[in-house]
Write an enzyme that holds these catalytic residues in place. Structure first.
Site, mmCIF file in Angstrom:
data_model
loop_
_atom_site.group_PDB
_atom_site.id
_atom_site.type_symbol
_atom_site.label_atom_id
_atom_site.label_comp_id
_atom_site.label_asym_id
_atom_site.label_seq_id
_atom_site.Cartn_x
_atom_site.Cartn_y
_atom_site.Cartn_z
ATOM 1 N N LEU A 116 64.641 36.640 -31.418
ATOM 2 C CA LEU A 116 65.410 35.480 -31.869
ATOM 3 C C LEU A 116 66.431 35.049 -30.834
ATOM 4 O O LEU A 116 66.692 33.850 -30.665
ATOM 5 C CB LEU A 116 66.091 35.777 -33.207
ATOM 6 C CG LEU A 116 65.334 35.244 -34.422
ATOM 7 C CD1 LEU A 116 65.259 33.711 -34.430
ATOM 8 C CD2 LEU A 116 63.934 35.814 -34.515
ATOM 9 N N TYR A 117 66.996 36.005 -30.123
ATOM 10 C CA TYR A 117 67.921 35.659 -29.037
ATOM 11 C C TYR A 117 67.181 34.880 -27.959
ATOM 12 O O TYR A 117 67.651 33.847 -27.491
ATOM 13 C CB TYR A 117 68.539 36.927 -28.466
ATOM 14 C CG TYR A 117 69.561 36.682 -27.383
ATOM 15 C CD1 TYR A 117 70.696 35.909 -27.626
ATOM 16 C CD2 TYR A 117 69.413 37.236 -26.111
ATOM 17 C CE1 TYR A 117 71.645 35.698 -26.641
ATOM 18 C CE2 TYR A 117 70.352 37.033 -25.125
ATOM 19 C CZ TYR A 117 71.468 36.264 -25.388
ATOM 20 O OH TYR A 117 72.409 36.043 -24.402
ATOM 21 N N HIS A 118 65.992 35.369 -27.587
ATOM 22 C CA HIS A 118 65.189 34.651 -26.596
ATOM 23 C C HIS A 118 64.798 33.269 -27.107
ATOM 24 O O HIS A 118 64.830 32.286 -26.356
ATOM 25 C CB HIS A 118 63.923 35.441 -26.256
ATOM 26 C CG HIS A 118 64.171 36.675 -25.472
ATOM 27 N ND1 HIS A 118 64.921 36.695 -24.321
ATOM 28 C CD2 HIS A 118 63.758 37.964 -25.663
ATOM 29 C CE1 HIS A 118 64.963 37.927 -23.835
ATOM 30 N NE2 HIS A 118 64.265 38.708 -24.635
#
Length: 280
Positions: free
Chosen positions: A147-149
């Site tokens: 999700l960060y990516h």
């Protein structure tokens, strides 16, 4: 030459360091914070050269209100810095719906809306600069950060495209891609990870949990030097499209792009086989 900056998230990390460096050299700042008293020391020291507003970048109406007020009060803002953001780590299936939406709304939708709110003012005043704080994770990936990516790859796609849109208005756009730095990023991320699922304990996902929880793993990146490089990019004409900061960032991005290009090159013949035949 003194400039006026609008920076989101000046209460800590890169945002705080940038505010300190800019104020010390005589620039003006419109800075957003989550807590009203987070930068009282800076306000006491620099007075009306520091304009602040409480802002949650997941609140789009509030973004437009704050940006409008900042331009109204300061008249001209030369640089918009989309800094506010955080890391969300853990197995994709171990994250809650609320965690997913908050990550995307903070790291992606927030910067998009801040920029959209500022663009009419930048066009009207004849130009400006926009800095978008990404990470090497906007170009390279590792397990446990899906999700960060997703938020950072989306961020880079938006600002990469925006570069061509706003160039005719003398507005430059730069994506900043720092590696690990000695800020509170890892500590904060480690305290708010997704659920630890038994099935993933002996998989590569365990590595990121170890990294975030191991105090002996100290990042190499110097936030003072990194911020100085970000500020220095304003003197480059035209605006650099991307700035890579840190040995780890360079290594990760170079490896990811080289492997991706090799994979694409290997499919050249196959890709063309799906076209309609060329008519004579």
């Amino acid at each position: 030459m003194a400039r006026t900056w609008l920076i989101t998230g000046i209460n800590s990390g890169f945002g705080r360091e940038m505010a300190e460096q800019l104020l010390a050299r005589g620039d003006r700042i419109a800075g957003t914070v989550r807590n009203a008293d987070a930068v009282d020391d800076l306000k006491a020291k620099y007075g009306d050269r520091l304009w602040t507003a409480v802002l949650d970048v997941t609140d789009t109406p509030a973004i437009y209100r704050v940006v409008n007020e900042a331009f109204s009060d300061l008249r001209k803002i030369d640089v918009i810095v989309n800094n506010a953001g955080y890391g969300l780590f853990g197995a994709a299936e171990g994250l809650t719906d609320e965690q997913i939406m908050h990550q995307i709304n903070t790291n992606l939708v927030g910067p998009i809306q801040v920029t959209r709110a500022a663009l009419p003012y930048l066009r009207a005043q004849g130009g400006g600069r926009i800095l978008a704080l990404s990470t090497y994770g906007g170009q390279a990936t590792y397990p446990g950060a899906s999700l960060y990516h997703a938020s950072k790859w989306g961020l880079e796609g938006f600002f990469d495209s925006l570069t061509g849109e706003v160039a005719p208005f003398n507005i430059g756009v730069t994506i900043i891609e720092p590696g690990g730095a000695r800020t509170s990023f890892r500590r904060t991320a480690g305290a708010s990870m997704g659920a630890e699922l038994e099935a993933y304990k002996n998989t590569p996902l365990g590595v990121i949990r170890h990294v975030l929880s191991d105090p002996s793993r100290i990042p190499n990146g110097d936030p003072v030097k990194m911020v100085k490089a970000m500020i220095g990019s304003l003197d480059q004409m035209p605006a650099p499209n991307r700035i890579v900061l840190g040995t780890d960032s360079y290594t990760m991005i170079q490896k990811a792009l080289s492997e991706r290009l090799a994979m694409v090159e290997a499919q050249k013949e196959f890709a063309s086989s799906t076209d309609f035949p060329v008519e004579d």
